[in-house]
Design an enzyme around this catalytic site. Structure first.
Site, PDB file in Angstrom:
ATOM      1  N   LEU A 178       1.158  -1.504  -0.146  1.00  0.00           N
ATOM      2  CA  LEU A 178       0.321   0.325   0.141  1.00  0.00           C
ATOM      3  C   LEU A 178       0.641   0.985  -0.110  1.00  0.00           C
ATOM      4  CD1 LEU A 178      -1.738   0.859   3.750  1.00  0.00           C
ATOM      5  CD2 LEU A 178       0.451  -1.347   3.237  1.00  0.00           C
ATOM      6  N   CYS A 179      -0.178   2.010  -0.215  1.00  0.00           N
ATOM      7  CA  CYS A 179       0.363   3.555  -0.280  1.00  0.00           C
ATOM      8  C   CYS A 179       2.585   3.761  -1.382  1.00  0.00           C
ATOM      9  CB  CYS A 179       1.252   3.829   0.808  1.00  0.00           C
ATOM     10  SG  CYS A 179       1.350   5.626   1.295  1.00  0.00           S
ATOM     11  N   HIS A 180       3.265   4.061  -0.431  1.00  0.00           N
ATOM     12  CA  HIS A 180       4.342   3.957  -1.447  1.00  0.00           C
ATOM     13  C   HIS A 180       5.263   2.759  -1.440  1.00  0.00           C
ATOM     14  CE1 HIS A 180       3.608   8.808  -0.052  1.00  0.00           C
ATOM     15  NE2 HIS A 180       4.289   8.306  -2.102  1.00  0.00           N
ATOM     16  N   PHE A 208      -0.095   5.085  -3.923  1.00  0.00           N
ATOM     17  CA  PHE A 208      -0.017   6.680  -3.298  1.00  0.00           C
ATOM     18  C   PHE A 208       0.113   7.805  -4.595  1.00  0.00           C
ATOM     19  CE2 PHE A 208       1.072  11.533  -0.841  1.00  0.00           C
ATOM     20  CZ  PHE A 208      -0.522  11.217   0.862  1.00  0.00           C
ATOM     21  N   GLY A 259      -3.790  -0.910  -1.274  1.00  0.00           N
ATOM     22  CA  GLY A 259      -4.107   0.003  -0.871  1.00  0.00           C
ATOM     23  C   GLY A 259      -3.238   1.516  -1.272  1.00  0.00           C
TER      24      GLY A 259
END
Length: 285
Positions: A178-180, A208, A259
């Site tokens: 998720l994210c980075h 992200f 995510g």
């Protein structure tokens, strides 16, 4: 007129920069969204999830300022709570075998569930395995790579991780990030992996966004512009980033479960945990 000090990144005692009080007020919380789920089936086998973390925490921005980063604690520990609830245990590894680095300024200090999970895996975080000492994934039920800007520092450049992700891809082994964290897709086609094409070419992912990363220095989350762009870099390898902003969403494309941000940590865990159980049971793990 310049931005007020509450909207500027804050220099810490080491001379590096933490997010501004304004962005910490808006972007972090003393608790999380974690709620324990009930599962029709849980995992009772002995294969752990391989959790791949960063052991570096200092990101040099394009203006020369150093961002105090690491793995985001919510992005790491909240999905792990859901995986634990579904019956899984963990192994933790880093690129160099050095201790896991967390963004402690984002730690949810009043969340007892996160604290209990942290205590359970603290010894592994302090003495993790070294990625290059893991020859294959025969002993693992899945891979989980938490985000935080720190995961960009040495994991996308890790040939050892690239080899493991290529094995996971070949086996359709559940791979959660998720994210980075999607920055690690770049490792799959490094020289030395035996592959010239990204394993996730043609996949869809949450990530992200570069747009948000470009905005955050203006409110002091980052102390300067990013040294490189995750979204742009993985899209250049044929990966489609489906989200245009961060809403806490999570999605699945084949073995890839992703995510968009720290706010997605709970949703990602809820989505991924039963899928990991299903895969393990179908493959007699």
């Amino acid at each position: 007129m310049g931005c007020c000090c509450c909207c500027s990144a804050v220099q810490n005692a080491e001379g590096n920069y933490d997010p501004s009080s304004f962005t910490r007020l808006l972007g972090t919380s003393s608790t999380t969204k974690y709620v324990k789920q009930s599962y029709e089936q849980t995992y009772a086998g002995n294969k752990p999830i391989l959790v791949v973390c960063t052991d570096e925490g200092l990101m040099k921005m394009t203006n020369g300022k150093i961002f105090n980063t690491g793995n985001h604690p919510v992005e790491m520990l909240v999905p792990m709570l859901h995986f634990r609830d579904a019956g899984f245990t963990f192994d933790i590894a880093t690129a160099n075998g050095n201790p896991v680095v967390l963004e402690m300024w984002a730690y949810p200090d009043h969340d007892e569930n996160v604290a209990s999970m942290h205590d359970e895996v603290r010894s592994m975080m302090e003495k993790p395995k070294k990625l290059e000492e893991i020859p294959d994934l025969d002993c693992y039920a899945a891979i989980f790579i938490p985000g935080g800007h720190g995961c960009m520092l040495n994991l996308p450049q890790s040939v050892a991780l690239g080899k493991l992700l290529n094995i996971a891809h070949e086996r359709s082994l559940p791979t959660v990030t998720l994210c980075h964290g999607p920055s690690v897709y770049l490792s799959t086609c490094l020289e030395g992996t035996g592959q010239s094409e990204c394993a996730y070419n043609g996949y869809k992912t949450m990530c992200f966004t570069d747009k948000t990363d470009a905005f955050t220095p203006s409110v002091g989350y980052l102390p300067g512009p990013m040294p490189w762009k995750v979204q742009e870099s993985i899209e250049a390898k044929g990966v489609t980033v489906v989200n245009e902003k961060e809403t806490g969403a999570a999605m699945v494309d084949r073995e890839l479960i992703t995510g968009d941000s720290p706010d997605a940590a709970h949703n990602l865990g809820v989505l991924a945990a039963p899928l990991l159980v299903k895969y393990a049971l179908e493959h007699d793990f």
